[in-house]
Scaffold this motif. Structure first.
Motif, PDB file in Angstrom:
ATOM      1  N   LEU A  86      42.859  39.273  29.229  1.00  0.00           N
ATOM      2  CA  LEU A  86      43.609  40.159  30.097  1.00  0.00           C
ATOM      3  C   LEU A  86      43.501  41.559  29.501  1.00  0.00           C
ATOM      4  N   PHE A 145      50.702  32.834  34.896  1.00  0.00           N
ATOM      5  CA  PHE A 145      49.503  33.051  35.692  1.00  0.00           C
ATOM      6  C   PHE A 145      49.555  32.129  36.894  1.00  0.00           C
ATOM      7  N   PHE A 188      44.664  32.959  42.912  1.00  0.00           N
ATOM      8  CA  PHE A 188      43.334  33.550  42.811  1.00  0.00           C
ATOM      9  C   PHE A 188      43.206  34.666  43.841  1.00  0.00           C
ATOM     10  N   TRP A 230      39.395  37.033  40.468  1.00  0.00           N
ATOM     11  CA  TRP A 230      40.328  36.902  39.357  1.00  0.00           C
ATOM     12  C   TRP A 230      41.401  35.847  39.598  1.00  0.00           C
ATOM     13  N   VAL A 231      42.115  35.543  38.503  1.00  0.00           N
ATOM     14  CA  VAL A 231      43.375  34.793  38.567  1.00  0.00           C
ATOM     15  C   VAL A 231      44.447  35.788  38.114  1.00  0.00           C
ATOM     16  N   ALA A 232      45.564  35.804  38.823  1.00  0.00           N
ATOM     17  CA  ALA A 232      46.598  36.816  38.603  1.00  0.00           C
ATOM     18  C   ALA A 232      47.543  36.466  37.470  1.00  0.00           C
ATOM     19  N   ALA A 233      48.030  37.508  36.810  1.00  0.00           N
ATOM     20  CA  ALA A 233      49.097  37.396  35.815  1.00  0.00           C
ATOM     21  C   ALA A 233      50.331  38.067  36.399  1.00  0.00           C
ATOM     22  N   ASP A 234      51.499  37.501  36.154  1.00  0.00           N
ATOM     23  CA  ASP A 234      52.746  38.071  36.643  1.00  0.00           C
ATOM     24  C   ASP A 234      53.024  39.378  35.899  1.00  0.00           C
ATOM     25  N   HIS A 266      47.491  45.971  37.687  1.00  0.00           N
ATOM     26  CA  HIS A 266      47.401  44.654  38.313  1.00  0.00           C
ATOM     27  C   HIS A 266      46.830  43.685  37.285  1.00  0.00           C
ATOM     28  N   HIS A 268      45.314  40.724  35.355  1.00  0.00           N
ATOM     29  CA  HIS A 268      44.501  39.605  35.855  1.00  0.00           C
ATOM     30  C   HIS A 268      43.491  39.182  34.799  1.00  0.00           C
ATOM     31  N   ILE A 269      42.913  38.011  35.026  1.00  0.00           N
ATOM     32  CA  ILE A 269      41.815  37.509  34.207  1.00  0.00           C
ATOM     33  C   ILE A 269      40.588  37.503  35.112  1.00  0.00           C
ATOM     34  N   THR A 270      39.559  38.224  34.726  1.00  0.00           N
ATOM     35  CA  THR A 270      38.335  38.267  35.519  1.00  0.00           C
ATOM     36  C   THR A 270      37.578  36.954  35.374  1.00  0.00           C
TER      37      THR A 270
END
Length: 186
Positions: A41, A75, A78, A91-95, A124, A126-128
């Motif tokens: 992240l 997390f 998507f 990506w997958v989102a992080a709060d 924003h 996220h994990i790419t």
């Protein structure tokens, strides 16, 4: 050396994310998928940093870490930037919790003192998971929105360290390594 500030994940969590994203990888989309060993992240991209500035960056990050409490990050979900129909990044989102936003802001201020411009875009986290070329038309991603909406992933991670990461590009691709870690306040 090319550097950025990031949070990294335990191997077990990277593997869970990778498994959850399997349907995306199998959808034959024109995306270059990231190796899960590179999942992170990003909090601040520094770019090329000369040796003379590295010590100041490290001092700034040490100060931030020393004043930041250990935190949990959740997390789920998507998505893609700039849009799911014509993505450049999947990506997958992080709060974006208040604690995570404060950490990001503290890093911006600390590194501004080292001569790095503060980021003004909205954060924003996220994990790419993968990147797509701009040349792909919107039709190349038909169905991605429904596919991403139908996927389920939820994870949580306790953040105990902040990392100054090094990025190295070669013919084998981009590899990330930890240049130095900074332990958060207990």
């Amino acid at each position: 050396m090319r550097l950025f500030v990031a949070l990294t994940f335990p191997k077990k969590e990277r593997e869970r994310i990778y498994r959850a994203a399997r349907p995306l990888r199998e959808a034959d989309l024109p995306v270059q998928w990231s190796d899960p060993v590179n999942f992170h992240l990003s909090l601040k991209v520094l770019g090329e940093v000369n040796d003379a500035k590295i010590e100041a960056v490290e001092r700034g990050l040490e100060k931030v870490a020393g004043s930041t409490r250990v935190m949990d990050i959740e997390f789920s979900g998507f998505g893609a930037f700039p849009t799911i129909r014509r993505p450049r990044v999947v990506w997958v989102a992080a709060d974006p919790t208040p604690a995570l936003r404060c950490l990001k802001q503290d890093i911006e201020w600390a590194l501004a003192d080292c001569g790095f411009e503060r980021e003004t875009r909205a954060f924003h986290p996220h994990i790419t998971l993968g990147k797509a070329e701009e040349t792909n038309g919107a039709g190349a991603f038909r169905g991605l929105d429904e596919l991403a909406a139908g996927l389920s992933y939820q994870g949580m991670m306790k953040v105990r360290k902040l990392h100054l990461m090094r990025s190295q590009t070669s013919s084998a691709g981009t590899q990330y390594s930890i240049h130095r870690s900074f332990t958060l306040e207990k």
